[in-house]
Design a protein around this motif. Structure first.
Motif, short mmCIF file in Angstrom:
data_model
loop_
_atom_site.label_atom_id
_atom_site.label_comp_id
_atom_site.label_asym_id
_atom_site.label_seq_id
_atom_site.Cartn_x
_atom_site.Cartn_y
_atom_site.Cartn_z
N MET A 47 -32.77 9.51 -14.38
CA MET A 47 -33.85 9.76 -13.43
C MET A 47 -33.70 11.10 -12.72
O MET A 47 -34.61 11.53 -12.02
CB MET A 47 -33.90 8.62 -12.40
N TRP A 48 -32.58 11.76 -12.86
CA TRP A 48 -32.36 13.03 -12.17
C TRP A 48 -32.73 14.23 -13.04
O TRP A 48 -32.79 15.35 -12.54
CB TRP A 48 -30.87 13.17 -11.81
N VAL A 49 -32.88 14.04 -14.33
CA VAL A 49 -32.81 15.20 -15.21
C VAL A 49 -34.16 15.84 -15.54
O VAL A 49 -34.20 16.88 -16.19
CB VAL A 49 -32.10 14.84 -16.55
N LEU B 193 -29.67 20.76 -10.03
CA LEU B 193 -29.33 19.34 -9.99
C LEU B 193 -29.70 18.68 -11.32
O LEU B 193 -28.93 17.90 -11.90
CB LEU B 193 -30.10 18.69 -8.84
N GLY B 194 -30.89 19.00 -11.82
CA GLY B 194 -31.34 18.43 -13.09
C GLY B 194 -30.43 18.82 -14.23
O GLY B 194 -30.09 18.01 -15.10
#
Lengths: 551, 244
Positions: free
Chosen positions: A316-318, A335-336
């Protein structure tokens, strides 16, 4: 199949169909002058086409109580037929598009068949039509076997399967009519999106009801993945599709988000459609069919726990790695990228878990094309997730983004992983479901395997080359410090790669058509299974040993 | 830890809640701050909205799937800035519901296409791309010239845009159809209304070359000619400070 429904289920089905027909009629009549009227008429026609046969059987006697001793597999059978039908249709459109990129005049000249309108027909057709039907059909199959219980009722699985196909039908016909909200992989308009939410809620409730009745204390790992697939796709779908319709009689809506916030929401959705539709769901498939077919339990139960939660949390972060070097704030890009790199750990843990399960069964991989489909799928899953993490690195992405490398990467996953595991699972299920000894032609399965593998390899190699050449041509400078190539130069350079890609796609399509033929031959002509395993399959000692929770 | 999981996986609702929690964190941490951190979108007081005709053209751009092959996002890379112009700023797509940044360049980026070519070039290019770019693989869009532009729903389109945050005034929403007609018919009496309601530099001309007919071609070309020209913010922001 209708006579297998109970009298109250038939009345319920008729009620739903009549309501749908009335809603369709309302849109068709009140929405005149807007494309939504066409969809209203389509909804009405579909509802009536199902309502009449249901009416014909409305007062038939109740089905025999024997049915409760067996699994309810009719929806899975129809789902498998629909999976093959969508594969043939959507892969045909895909290859047609591939040839249009070689020769842009190979189209009808009408608006519906232009590249821009057919492209989402292809993507929706393969992802949702082919992939989605495959997931729904196998999930019904798997949840019953792993819970050792029959589906709780006979109406809601039909509602899920046919309702989902209505969504797909509204989507692809809409694009050809010019109805789209243009968000990649979420193109259907607001009313189709709302319909999918209803279908999806019924789907998850059906899953929970089946789990609640289970005879097995543990929920088998395949079900974790199917649950994550249903739940997270619902979250993504609802948030990404928030929009304000022009009116309730207009097909057009305007997205709630704009600009940079919309871009991240879109790719949070887009990348996790890859994660939870095209990965989690199909991992669920793999965790059931691969061990069953190989006759060996999953290599490591702990590894499956780690990879399941790793994938659920980290994917879910990428999404922001789709937006490197754009107007998205750099902290989100970084972050991704970081999470994309760490994501390789649970991804490879899953791939390794699958391949290590085959230890001791490699002779079966050699002899059995069905199991080989699943093995190759696991290999491509490992390759594609490595490539994905690699492409998420900012400096690699600077070259690869906007090029055909991305398209090649997607197809390494879509053809090599998603389609291969699906075909493997389907070839395993078909004889079991239709009570046949085996597929009618093992030659056709073998042929399909080699066509699919060679098609995928040609496709992916062609677009690796295409993408890297494009990326390099765009950034090459002359000695004087000027850009060396015009954009048009890079278009011309693509021709040989686009031809190779279209040929690779054609091979893959041919394989899928061989699968369709084999499905037909098996259902119609294959010898029936000799064992009486059709009567009481709620317990099956062979699969019991394989899918037991470890420890 | 595995003991704990051994208990969790016996509970369907427990698994459901755990999946929802694990999957929610990433989205919250990355997306929510974009709405609250002020620097995310630059300030640009001169940023103007799309006129009804341009908005209709944008809808056609979406309908025909143009975004599948053309990006509208110039990255902060030296070669992109030299090829396409100043890298795209977040504010430039502030009124884009949804954004059309795209993900693939089968054709070139068009974030700053506006004003680069004449209307006539665009019309001929859309009718038959190979007439102006011999080796182009773009499809032709002949029906744009045949189709009259639908204007009866334009007020509704603007109202929906207003509902999601674009600052259209009630006056603009009411006169949307008139303004669309006026913008593509420079000799009509509705031009004054366009000038009164929208920016002084708004392009007012027969985009498709035919003054008395309002076609989909008018709308699409009007939209293409405004790409990258909604604000001057990029001209005020010096290029080259952090290019790679």
């Amino acid at each position: 199949m209708i006579t297998n429904l109970t009298a109250s289920e038939r009345r319920g089905a008729l009620l739903i169909l009549v309501v749908m027909a009335i809603v369709g009629l309302f849109f068709a009549a009140a929405g005149r002058g807007d494309p939504i009227a066409v969809h209203g008429a389509l909804i009405m026609a579909v509802a009536l086409a199902f309502a009449f046969p249901v009416m014909g059987h409305l007062y038939d006697p109740e089905p025999s109580a024997d049915r409760l001793d067996t699994y309810y597999d009719d929806p899975s059978k129809v789902g498998i037929i629909l999976t093959f039908a969508w594969a043939a249709f959507a892969m045909f459109v895909g290859d047609w598009l591939a040839w249009m990129m070689v020769e842009p005049t190979w189209t009808t000249g009408s608006a519906w068949s232009s590249f821009g309108r057919l492209r989402p027909v292809h993507t929706t057709g393969v992802i949702f039509g082919f992939g989605g039907n495959g997931l729904i059909a196998t999930s019904f199959y798997v949840m019953q076997r792993t819970c050792r219980v029959r589906l709780p009722d006979q109406l809601s699985p039909w509602f899920v399967l046919l309702g989902f196909n209505l969504f797909c039908l509204l989507a692809v016909t809409g694009y050809m009519l010019g109805i789209t909200q243009s968000k990649e992989y979420a193109e259907p308009e607001w009313y189709a999106d709302l319909w999918l939410v209803i279908v999806w809620i019924v789907y998850f409730v059906l899953y929970l009801r089946t789990l609640a009745r289970r005879e097995e204390p543990h929920i088998y790992v395949a079900n974790w993945y199917y649950m994550a697939f249903i739940l997270v796709v619902a979250m993504l779908h609802i948030v990404n599709n928030l929009a304000v319709p022009v009116s309730f009689l207009s097909a057009k809506s305007h997205s709630l988000f704009s600009g940079v916030q919309d871009a991240l929401t879109e790719w949070w959705y887009g990348h996790n459609a890859v994660a939870f539709f095209l990965t989690a769901g199909f991992l669920g498939m793999m965790y059931y069919y691969l061990p069953i077919r190989a006759g060996r339990p999953i290599f490591s139960y702990r590894m499956s726990i780690i990879s399941f939660w790793g994938i659920t949390f980290m994917y879910m972060w990428v999404g922001s790695h789709h937006l490197h070097h754009t107007a998205l704030p750099q902290w989100v890009q970084t972050l991704g990228m970081s999470f994309s790199l760490v994501l390789l750990v649970p991804s490879w843990a899953s791939a390794a878990n699958a391949l290590l399960t085959l230890n001791g069964a490699w002779h079966r991989v050699r002899d059995d094309a069905t199991l080989r489909f699943m093995m190759i799928a696991a290999v491509f899953y490992g390759l594609t997730t490595f490539e994905g993490s690699f492409m998420a690195i900012r400096s690699v992405n600077a070259l690869s983004h906007y090029t055909d490398w991305t398209v090649g990467h997607v197809h390494a996953g879509a053809l090599g992983w998603v389609a291969m595991i699906t075909f493997g699972a389907l070839y395993a299920s078909i004889p079991w479901l239709w009570k046949k000894e085996r597929m009618y032609s093992s030659f056709l399965v073998e042929l399909h395997f080699w066509l699919a593998l060679s098609g995928t390899v040609i496709y992916v190699f062609a677009l690796w080359n295409a993408g890297i050449v494009q990326g390099l041509m765009w950034r090459t400078y002359t000695e004087n410090g000027n850009l060396a190539y015009t954009f048009v130069d890079s278009v011309v350079a693509m021709t040989p790669y686009y031809i190779a890609r279209a040929i690779g796609g054609l091979l893959f399509l041919t394989g899928a058509l061989a699968g369709c033929l084999n499905l037909y031959l098996t259902v119609r002509f294959a010898a029936p299974a000799t064992e009486a395993f059709s009567l009481m399959p709620l317990r099956d000692p062979v699969s019991d040993a394989v899918i037991q929770a470890a420890e | 830890m595995f003991k704990l999981h051994y208990r969790l996986e016996r509970r369907a609702i427990g698994m459901t809640l755990a999946i929802i929690c694990a999957a929610s964190v990433g989205g919250f941490v990355e997306i929510a701050p974009l709405f609250t951190i002020d620097q995310t979108v630059e300030a640009a007081p001169d940023m103007r909205v799309y006129t009804p005709l341009e908005l209709a053209g944008r809808n056609i751009y979406m309908r025909e799937g143009c975004y599948a092959c053309h990006s509208q996002m110039i990255r902060t890379l030296r070669d992109e800035v030299e090829r396409y112009g100043h890298y795209s700023l977040a504010v430039e797509s502030k009124y884009d519901h949804p954004m059309l940044w795209g993900s693939k360049r089968t054709g070139p980026d068009i974030a700053r296409l506006g004003g680069k070519y004449s209307d006539e070039w665009h019309v001929r290019h859309l009718l038959n791309p190979r007439e102006v770019v011999r080796v182009s693989i773009m499809p032709s869009y002949a029906w744009l010239m045949d189709n009259d532009l639908r204007i009866d729903d334009l007020s509704g389109q603007l109202a929906a845009q207003h509902a999601v945050g674009v600052p259209y005034t009630p006056d603009m929403i009411r006169h949307a159809a008139d303004d669309a007609y006026g913008q593509a018919n420079p000799d009509s009496n509705r031009v004054a209304g366009v000038r009164a309601r929208y920016d002084d530099n708004t392009n007012i001309r027969a985009f498709d070359g035919i003054a008395d007919r309002l076609t989909e071609m008018d709308a699409l070309v009007a939209y293409l000619q405004i790409l990258g020209r909604l604000t001057d913010a990029s001209n005020l922001d010096p290029v080259g400070k952090d290019l790679e």
